[in-house]
Design a protein around this motif. Sequence first.
Motif, PDB file in Angstrom:
ATOM      1  N   VAL A 374      -0.394  14.104  -3.665  1.00 16.21           N
ATOM      2  CA  VAL A 374      -1.487  14.631  -4.490  1.00 16.21           C
ATOM      3  C   VAL A 374      -1.755  13.665  -5.638  1.00 16.21           C
ATOM      4  O   VAL A 374      -2.907  13.322  -5.926  1.00 16.21           O
ATOM      5  CB  VAL A 374      -1.127  16.032  -5.039  1.00 16.21           C
ATOM      6  CG1 VAL A 374      -2.216  16.531  -5.965  1.00 16.21           C
ATOM      7  CG2 VAL A 374      -0.909  17.009  -3.913  1.00 16.21           C
ATOM      8  N   VAL A 375      -0.694  13.208  -6.276  1.00 17.02           N
ATOM      9  CA  VAL A 375      -0.852  12.289  -7.405  1.00 17.02           C
ATOM     10  C   VAL A 375      -1.594  11.032  -6.942  1.00 17.02           C
ATOM     11  O   VAL A 375      -2.535  10.571  -7.588  1.00 17.02           O
ATOM     12  CB  VAL A 375       0.522  11.913  -7.999  1.00 17.02           C
ATOM     13  CG1 VAL A 375       0.364  10.918  -9.120  1.00 17.02           C
ATOM     14  CG2 VAL A 375       1.229  13.153  -8.494  1.00 17.02           C
ATOM     15  N   MET A 376      -1.188  10.527  -5.800  1.00 11.99           N
ATOM     16  CA  MET A 376      -1.826   9.320  -5.276  1.00 11.99           C
ATOM     17  C   MET A 376      -3.297   9.590  -4.973  1.00 11.99           C
ATOM     18  O   MET A 376      -4.161   8.749  -5.250  1.00 11.99           O
ATOM     19  CB  MET A 376      -1.095   8.896  -3.995  1.00 11.99           C
ATOM     20  CG  MET A 376      -1.486   7.551  -3.464  1.00 11.99           C
ATOM     21  SD  MET A 376      -1.006   6.235  -4.579  1.00 11.99           S
ATOM     22  CE  MET A 376      -2.562   5.409  -4.741  1.00 11.99           C
ATOM     23  N   ALA A 377      -3.584  10.755  -4.426  1.00  9.78           N
ATOM     24  CA  ALA A 377      -4.974  11.086  -4.090  1.00  9.78           C
ATOM     25  C   ALA A 377      -5.828  11.115  -5.359  1.00  9.78           C
ATOM     26  O   ALA A 377      -6.935  10.569  -5.381  1.00  9.78           O
ATOM     27  CB  ALA A 377      -5.034  12.430  -3.367  1.00  9.78           C
ATOM     28  N   VAL A 378      -5.306  11.725  -6.416  1.00  8.74           N
ATOM     29  CA  VAL A 378      -6.075  11.767  -7.663  1.00  8.74           C
ATOM     30  C   VAL A 378      -6.223  10.353  -8.218  1.00  8.74           C
ATOM     31  O   VAL A 378      -7.293   9.967  -8.687  1.00  8.74           O
ATOM     32  CB  VAL A 378      -5.375  12.674  -8.703  1.00  8.74           C
ATOM     33  CG1 VAL A 378      -6.158  12.681  -9.995  1.00  8.74           C
ATOM     34  CG2 VAL A 378      -5.237  14.076  -8.170  1.00  8.74           C
ATOM     35  N   ALA A 379      -5.151   9.584  -8.124  1.00  7.25           N
ATOM     36  CA  ALA A 379      -5.190   8.230  -8.667  1.00  7.25           C
ATOM     37  C   ALA A 379      -6.282   7.421  -7.959  1.00  7.25           C
ATOM     38  O   ALA A 379      -7.070   6.733  -8.606  1.00  7.25           O
ATOM     39  CB  ALA A 379      -3.840   7.551  -8.493  1.00  7.25           C
ATOM     40  N   GLN A 380      -6.353   7.525  -6.643  1.00  3.43           N
ATOM     41  CA  GLN A 380      -7.379   6.747  -5.951  1.00  3.43           C
ATOM     42  C   GLN A 380      -8.762   7.276  -6.289  1.00  3.43           C
ATOM     43  O   GLN A 380      -9.721   6.513  -6.407  1.00  3.43           O
ATOM     44  CB  GLN A 380      -7.127   6.670  -4.447  1.00  3.43           C
ATOM     45  CG  GLN A 380      -7.205   7.956  -3.654  1.00  3.43           C
ATOM     46  CD  GLN A 380      -8.612   8.314  -3.258  1.00  3.43           C
ATOM     47  OE1 GLN A 380      -9.496   7.474  -3.233  1.00  3.43           O
ATOM     48  NE2 GLN A 380      -8.834   9.586  -2.984  1.00  3.43           N
TER      49      GLN A 380
END
Lengths: 1066, 418
Positions: A374-380
Amino acid sequence: MNRWEISISVTHPHVCAELSLHFKILLLILFGKAPRSCNPENLFGLAVLSKHPLNPPPPPPRLLYKRLVWEPLNEKRCAYFQAFSLSLSLRHDDLKEMLDSNKDSLKLEAMKRIVAMIARGKNASDLFPAVVKNVACKNIEVKKLVYVYLVRYAEEQQDLALLSISTFQRGLKDPNQLIRASALRVLSSIRVTIIVPIMMLAIKEAASDMSPYVRKTAAHAIPKLYSLDPEQKDQLIEVIEKLLADKTTLVAGSVVMAFEEVCPERIDLIHKNYRKLCNLLIDVEEWGQVVIINMLTRYARTQFLNPNMNESLLEEGSDKTFYGSDEDEDEEEEEKEKKAEAPMAKRKPYVMDPDHRLLLRNTKPLLQSRNAAVVMAVAQLYFHLAPKVEVGVIAKALVRLLRSHSEVQYVVLQNVATMSIKRRGMFEPYLKSFYIRSTDPTQIKVLKLEVLTNLANETNISTILREFQTYIKSMDKDFVAATIQAIGRCATNIGEVRDTCLNGLVQLLSNRDELVVAESVVVIKKLLQMQPEKHSDIIKHMAKLTDNIQVPMARASILWLIGEYCEHVPKIAPDVLRKMAKSFTNEEDIVKLQIINLAAKLYLTNSKQTKLLTQYVLNLAKYDQNYDIRDRARFIRQLIVPTEKSGALSKYAKKLFLALKPAPVLESPFKDRDHFQLGSLSHLLNAKAGGYQELPDWPEAAPDPSVRNVEVPEWTKCSSREKRKEKRVEKPFYSDSEGESGPTESADSGSLNGLCRLVLCEQSSEEEERKHQRKSDQQKSDSESESDEESDSESSQSESDDSDSEDPVCNNRKHKCIDSCFKHSCVYSLVLCLQNISPCSALKSYELLHRIRGEGLSVEYCFSRQPFSPDGNMVAVQMQFTNNATSEAKNLHMEDVKLQSGMRVKEFPEIELLPAGETATAVMGIDFCDSTQAANFQLCTHTRKFFVSIQPPVGELMRPVFLTENEFKKEQGQLMGMNEITEKLTLDAKCRNEHTIVQRVTTAANLSRVPCGSDKEFAGRTVTSGSLVLATVATKEGGAAQLTVNCEKMVIGTMLVKDVLLALTQ
Amino acid sequence: MIHSLFLINASGDIFLEKHWKSVVSRSVCDYFFEAQERASEPENVPPVIPTPHHYLISVLRHRIYFVAVIQSEVPPLFVIEFLHRVVDTFQDYFGVCTEAAIKDNVVVVYELLEEMLDNGFPLATESNILKELIKPPTILRTMVNTITGSTNVGEQLPTGQLSVVPWRRTGVKYTNNEAYFDVVEEIDAIIDKSGSTITAEIQGVIDACVKLTGMPDLTLSFMNPRLLDDVSFHPCVRFKRWEAERILSFIPPDGNFRLLSYHVSSQNLVAIPVYVKHNITFREGSSQGRFDLTLGPKQTMGKAVEAVLVSSQLPRGVLNANLNASQGTYTFDPVTKMLTWDVGKINPQKLPSLKGSMNLQAGASKPDENPTINIQLKIQQMAISGLKVNRLDMYGEKYKPFKGIKYMTKAGKFQVRT
């Protein structure tokens, strides 16, 4: 002679035909001949233990045989395998018997053994008929295991699998939602093409089921059916469209998943659901969040404008730094092109679409998720969509992920490496988090090194180089090689340290490890190319190395260097060629090519000394085994040795060979990887993976934003009862109840409207909650009562709906607010609120008692900012009681008030009766003594007591007073020094105009504005002691502002500053 | 999304396979084995391996590779995170996650995998929901099951999946109501040769073990919430409340869970609890090296430093080490060249030291690398950042729970370069 046996596994006699073929091949490979007989029985006597089953379809032989393990069989094992092969067929009979028995325990035992076989990859398909018979078994565990078996083998035994279908069809009609769901789940997992129409029907039906859980299962079933029969796409899209409109968090993630698999190109289906998805996002389960965020990233790229387009325009004129990264250049060029194409669009000042902002705002809290995906998805999402200034927030979260498992680190570092090229500043504060530990796995080390190199600039290069120096001493040689490469890259990018780096690398040339030396040579070669004239001594030093270094790449590099700069080393070069000519035949190909190269260059510059040597080398090369080398030799001979046949080219030989070569650009392998969506598999592999959806470029002009408007709440129009049912909303756990109304009509709509909406939202959400509770009660009860009650609540809702549907569309909402307010007997509270329209807008309400804790009773309170008539020193607290329980609550009153000294409370009058589903309001007064201490008391009903506490925000401890500007200035003058607190701040982007500032300050604190003031000045007095509280907000250019609070009570002043600051900056 | 899952043990056997869509042949794992052969260390196998038709995404936990087979684009972290969640669930169910445990409970494992993924998309990953669906095996239950023939699949249908608090099961009952919170902080640091700190940061977690009846609503507040710089929450924590008031408000899952993990803001200076005096030298031409290491407490705020374990990877040329430990025991593995010294508690009056010589390969030149020293330690009853829980309140239930909070500081990745 030792007996050797071959390890292959035999799962079942049926595969033996297949097997014997493989076996023949195998023996052929081993002994060069095929055995005389190779029938299955013999094989069983001979073979062996399980390693790799030869399941049909057989894998390609090359791969299979590679993994075979050879080991001498001991006697015990031989015996075991003989026994095993004998019992193989018998055991299955035994299982069949058990499955046919009447005892559940035997069936269970049999199923467990079968599942264990499946898990080990053994073939159990011949048991199919015996197993499928048990699909209707009463025992739940047997049933579940049968399902497992069925899903695994149905594809192979399609006809028999059909026998089980009717069981599932019955299950689909079950009153229990969980059974319906599980029936659909198994039915859709059976990969048998004949039942496609049945599946389609079941999915359609389930999509309008009233249980969100069944609808979720329907969403899961869509991609299954699609993969079975892609022709159903159109019908499935209809179902997806319907489910996308679903408002429950349970369904949202699954349906977006289905959307992504079936019709990712139908972006138009998202428009109407965009705002809803954004608002629901925080409550969706974590896996769904990832899918939704990725999809919304793509959506936003097609619908909104590039938030950075103006910034990059501004940057264009600015001077570039010395090592200016190439991306900037590219970007600028692109910009220029774009500018030429659409000059008009460029001039317009950029205003972010409120929907774009909504997405950014609602995804931000998810950076705090525990789920790395999830964190990675928001970051991208932020990387691809946010304005440059806001992207920084993701760095901290990404750095946090570096503490996780090494696989997570690997993926995150890959993405950080790509990001750090474009946005170096973002990760600079976290430089030290990328320092390498000796315990990191090599692949992590190399990636960290990559990031460190990307982050290097003039200011931090010295620290980074010092770090690199320790890395070079590492035991991990691959890592050392990567470090040397990194040093090379730093040296090319940052001119200041080039000499330092070069010196460091030259020192490494005397390292004992050959790999280190070789790598240094390669890097030095690249660096020298930039300024060769200064460094002839290094070239000399390297020439000496040819005697020792064996690594081909390094040798080749040295030879190239000597050839290229032979005029700097006129004496050594011919000697090197002599040595090389001697060892020519033993060299690697790349070295040979460079020897030819060196010879040619020397021939051109110094033919007197090297003519013979060159001829010798060319002759050797002429008969080399490698045709590249032969080719090169032929070509060079023609070019440099003048003959009568040689054409015009040989005149230019010198120019050809000794032309000035441009210095190589050492660039990151992660450069330009960001054309893949970050966080995706394709980005990681740097190659397009199957099913990858390109991230579209920003549009030149924004498409019509009104497509996302949801004008009329659809449920007012629905006619069929079925449809209406599914539109009902379950109250999300965290998301704002206001969120649903969409961003277009947020805070700045008129205060009356806002107020009404507040009341309505509370009202409606409670109503929904009540229904939800009732519904979950029903789920436990039987089906009959379920449908009965359902129709009850349904009819009550339709009544209220009908009245709405007559309203004109435009001010539908407002009317509805008032409408429903009156309808739900909260006239009192509305009137109360209406009296109260002070400069402040909406009142913030706080939760006193949650309905879960209060067993159905929920209490909210707000500070009504009314003078409390019984006692002027008290703050009025308005409480709203809602009874969500099914039974009525009696005798609501308060008891056992615990207060700090000096505080007083005026209790609210007892509420005698609060029927189920009703709401009541009461007002109490508390004298907080000008402190923010909480007032604790017990809230009692006729059955229960709840400990609750009310803690006032400091802003509620005062009441507005009217001062003229002169009076204000005078009073302020008297409250200087210790009584004055000044704080500088940067205003929130949305809070720059006067109106919003005033609104926010008055919301945060119960102050009134000084009329006609030049600055924004506010005044009030504390409720108990009546001390003056003065606040001033002086705004400057660019959102900078200064907040001054003057108050005799320093504690109050300090706290107020904090609160107002928060209100203005958020 | 996730097509199939293969479990591979350290010796390269596939001991479990599960397919969620049509069956993928085991031979796909050959690509994995190839990559494994290329990698020098087990942890160096790339987590993502492309093959002609599939992609393999793997994680390594407890010396078992969990290899997921993917056919089309999917965020790799999604799969990795899911695989880790699978391992966590196994650990939760069986106590350990070893090959033996998985083989013994293969049916439960299969049932779990079946519930966790539907068509390759995660369905139920919350341990509380799973435990309602499939009861974890205990010795007692296994015995009862064999005798009575009852099952370990829940008879009741789970309602947790449907509620707004999916992480908590309904109808929880305990006779002793307890809530324990462990504040555990880890110091990650790199100390350079001269003893100065290159980088140091504090990462902390709050692990909870909550055994409370009914639907309790807890709030936990800190004395100094400003210390927390970057936090990540269990989904049960109400984010808005944290943003506004810096209070953790949540309805806890039942049992063990990680409530919060945090990073202490880097402005605060990190107290380094121990110092290391070291002198590790190799002389040119001699086959002997000197090894001298002394540990001492530095900033421990009066607390004892316990469970100290020093490990160091010595250079390849070292054949053997003859050392003398003033306290504790040391071991040297001549194959991996790993030196481990189990120190125990540091006594400030008598500092522990490890001295002696190392034998090097005869004739080999002096190794040019210096080993790094990794230190593990524990300090009880202290959170090194100074974080303190202010109070824990429970609402929504009548009884008085027993509450306990424990602080501990550990060394995380604590390295001393020499």
